[in-house]
Each structure stands twice: as C-alpha cells, then as structure tokens.
Design a protein around this motif. Structure first.
Motif, short mmCIF file in Angstrom:
data_model
loop_
_atom_site.label_atom_id
_atom_site.label_comp_id
_atom_site.label_asym_id
_atom_site.label_seq_id
_atom_site.Cartn_x
_atom_site.Cartn_y
_atom_site.Cartn_z
N ALA A 43 -9.89 -11.74 -18.48
CA ALA A 43 -10.91 -10.75 -19.56
C ALA A 43 -11.53 -10.72 -20.66
N SER A 44 -9.93 -10.74 -21.49
CA SER A 44 -9.71 -10.70 -23.03
C SER A 44 -9.75 -11.80 -23.73
N SER A 45 -9.42 -12.54 -22.56
CA SER A 45 -9.02 -14.07 -23.27
C SER A 45 -10.66 -14.74 -23.35
N LEU A 46 -11.22 -14.07 -23.09
CA LEU A 46 -13.02 -14.75 -22.72
C LEU A 46 -13.17 -14.71 -24.34
N PRO A 47 -14.16 -15.55 -25.10
CA PRO A 47 -13.98 -15.43 -26.68
C PRO A 47 -14.99 -14.62 -26.72
N TYR A 48 -15.06 -13.95 -27.11
CA TYR A 48 -16.40 -13.08 -28.20
C TYR A 48 -16.18 -11.89 -28.06
N LEU A 49 -16.92 -11.62 -26.60
CA LEU A 49 -16.82 -10.36 -25.69
C LEU A 49 -15.60 -9.77 -25.18
N GLY A 50 -14.17 -10.72 -24.83
CA GLY A 50 -13.45 -10.72 -23.69
C GLY A 50 -13.06 -9.37 -24.29
N GLN A 51 -13.11 -9.07 -25.41
CA GLN A 51 -11.91 -7.42 -25.80
C GLN A 51 -12.80 -6.25 -24.86
N PHE A 52 -14.09 -6.73 -25.43
CA PHE A 52 -14.90 -5.30 -24.88
C PHE A 52 -14.85 -5.39 -22.93
N LEU A 53 -15.16 -6.86 -22.43
CA LEU A 53 -15.16 -6.77 -21.33
C LEU A 53 -13.75 -6.49 -20.70
N ALA A 54 -12.88 -6.92 -21.18
CA ALA A 54 -11.68 -5.58 -20.61
C ALA A 54 -11.51 -4.85 -20.96
N ALA A 55 -11.97 -3.79 -22.09
CA ALA A 55 -11.91 -2.45 -21.94
C ALA A 55 -12.83 -1.76 -20.57
N LEU A 56 -13.81 -2.29 -20.76
CA LEU A 56 -15.14 -1.84 -19.76
C LEU A 56 -13.94 -1.39 -17.77
N LEU A 57 -13.27 -2.96 -17.70
CA LEU A 57 -12.91 -3.00 -16.40
C LEU A 57 -11.41 -2.34 -16.62
N MET A 58 -10.63 -2.05 -17.66
CA MET A 58 -9.64 -1.67 -17.18
C MET A 58 -9.85 -0.31 -16.03
N PRO A 59 -10.19 0.84 -17.18
CA PRO A 59 -10.74 1.71 -15.72
C PRO A 59 -10.57 1.54 -14.19
N ILE A 60 -12.31 0.98 -14.45
CA ILE A 60 -12.64 0.63 -13.21
C ILE A 60 -11.36 -0.28 -12.41
N LEU A 61 -10.75 -1.17 -12.52
CA LEU A 61 -9.35 -2.38 -11.92
C LEU A 61 -8.76 -1.13 -11.76
N SER A 62 -8.35 0.43 -12.71
CA SER A 62 -6.79 0.85 -12.19
C SER A 62 -7.25 2.25 -11.17
N ILE A 63 -8.06 1.97 -10.31
CA ILE A 63 -8.91 2.89 -9.31
C ILE A 63 -8.19 1.61 -8.60
N GLY A 64 -8.51 0.24 -8.47
CA GLY A 64 -7.78 -0.21 -7.57
C GLY A 64 -6.41 -0.44 -7.28
N VAL A 65 -5.64 -0.15 -8.38
CA VAL A 65 -4.48 0.26 -8.84
C VAL A 65 -3.94 1.52 -8.10
N LEU A 66 -4.27 2.62 -8.05
CA LEU A 66 -3.97 3.85 -7.54
C LEU A 66 -4.33 3.45 -6.23
N GLU A 67 -5.39 3.32 -6.42
CA GLU A 67 -5.66 3.23 -4.00
C GLU A 67 -4.41 2.18 -3.51
N GLY A 68 -4.20 0.86 -4.20
CA GLY A 68 -3.27 0.67 -3.38
C GLY A 68 -2.15 1.43 -3.46
N MET A 69 -2.03 2.04 -4.51
CA MET A 69 -0.41 3.08 -4.29
C MET A 69 -1.00 4.05 -3.38
#
Length: 249
Positions: A43-69
């Motif tokens: 996500a962060s490698s995408l041009p222009y809005l990549g860093q912003f998109l990665a920041a929005l995805l980070m907490p959402i995907l982190s729930i998947g990590v916690l669910e997996g644990m």
C-alpha cells in the motif's frame, strides 16, 4: 474502562510467552504477521496516496493480526480471511486512528524544523545524506523535539485499535484510554522494549561468534531466518499486552 497496572516482570513474560505462542502455531502467527507487513508495504509503495492509504489500513489490518494470535492461543485454525477481520467491525473508527497516528507523526517531523531548519526532515525524506553531517550532536535537539511529540502519539495509538474493535470504545476515548494504560504500565513496557533489544543483540553476537568459527555464510543465513521468528513473536507480545492490560476480548 479498566486497565490493569502490571509490574516489571510482565515485560519479560510478554517476550517468553510470545515466543511460546509462536511455537504453538508457527504457521498461523507467521501468516498474520508477515501478510500484515507485506500488505502495508504494498500500500505504501503506491504513488501519491500510498503513505496515507497505508496509515489508514494499519489499524484495520492489526485487528486481523490480533484475531490470529487469539485464535492461536485458543487452539483454533481460522482461514486466511482472519487477516481482514478488522473490516467486519468498526473499520471507519479504526481508519480514524490511522489518520491520527499519521498526522501526529508528520507533526513531530515538521516540528523539528523549528530547531534544525529542516535537517531531520531532509534525513526523513532522503534528500540529505547522513554521511554528509559534520557531527552527530546537531541531531540531539531535533530528536528530542520529535520524541516529545511522537512518543505521546505512539502511546495514544498503542492499544487503541484493540479498544475500538474488541471493547467497542469510540476512537477518541480509545486514544485516551490507550495513553493512560501505557503511562501506567511504563515499567512493563520498558522491560519489554529493553528485553527485545537485549535478545536481538545477544543473538546477533552469538551468531557472529559461530560464523567466525564455522563459516561467514552462517551469519547471513541466520540473520535471514531470525526475523521469521522475531516478527511473529513481537506481534504475539502485543496481543498478550492487550489481553493482560485490558482483559480478554
């Protein structure tokens, strides 16, 4: 919202129990950990809005990590979709946490301009070569300014995704309770951070010694394999912190 106050010993327990959780389910814990990292990098490698998109995805995907644990701890074997569990919950509030963290970190970097004229910002953006600096002390004040802003932001974010998704807290309250919990548990978190650093240092030192005795390639292979254990152990430690400080989901 009640947060348990834990002692120094819990910091080391999060490391040892995190490693034990990885050993219990290496495939599951490794999948959620590395898939999380890979998706954020893509996500962060995408041009222009990549860093912003990665920041929005980070907490959402982190729930998947916690669910997996949590599934690994309970002996369950969910499918690959567990990583996207955050999208089945209050994902808008989680995305707001990502925007808050991004804004806070950007503010921390921009604030350093007041004391160094843009030196640290140039290092952050890669427009200044660190080797060109005449002396390291000139980075001391900008680092202190950056830390004064970035540390509270990190403390407010640390437990916030779990509080939003698992304890159904509004995202502003989640930020407040996360800051409060990290502040009250600074002893355990400090031991955890120092313990991780000590473990990594000891392992690299031991591997370097073995490489000198056997073959230099041993060090390269070992340093490649080390993150395969260390990264899931770190994420497992975060899950254990959430569980011990705020209780089960």
């Amino acid at each position: 919202m009640h947060a348990h106050i834990l002692g120094y010993s819990h910091g080391w327990r999060w490391i040892t129990e995190g490693f034990a959780l990885w050993r219990r389910a290496p495939a599951l814990t490794s999948y959620v950990s590395f898939a999380y990292v890979l998706l954020l990098l893509l996500a962060s490698s995408l041009p222009y809005l990549g860093q912003f998109l990665a920041a929005l995805l980070m907490p959402i995907l982190s729930i998947g990590v916690l669910e997996g644990m949590a599934a690994a701890e309970g002996g369950r074997r969910p499918g690959p979709e567990v990583l996207f569990a955050g999208f089945r919950g209050p994902w808008r509030s989680l995305a707001a946490l990502g925007a808050f963290q991004l804004a806070g970190n950007l503010l921390a970097v921009l604030a350093t301009i007041l004391v160094d004229g843009g030196l640290m910002l140039g290092l952050y953006r890669g427009t200044i070569d660190p080797a060109s600096l005449e002396s390291e002390p000139q980075l001391l004040w900008p680092l202190l300014v950056w830390l004064a802003i970035a540390l509270p932001v990190t403390m407010a974010y640390w437990f916030a995704p779990a509080l939003v998704a698992w304890h159904r807290q509004p995202w502003p309250k989640a930020l407040f309770f996360s800051f409060y919990a990290t502040l009250r548990n600074w002893r355990a978190l400090l031991v955890y951070a120092l313990g991780i650093a000590a473990v990594v240092f000891a392992l690299v030192l031991a591997l370097s010694f073995l490489a000198a005795l056997i073959h230099p390639y041993v060090l390269g292979i070992a340093l490649f394999l080390l993150p395969l254990v260390l990264v899931p152990t770190l994420f497992a430690g975060l899950y254990l912190q959430v569980r011990d400080v705020f209780g089960p989901r």
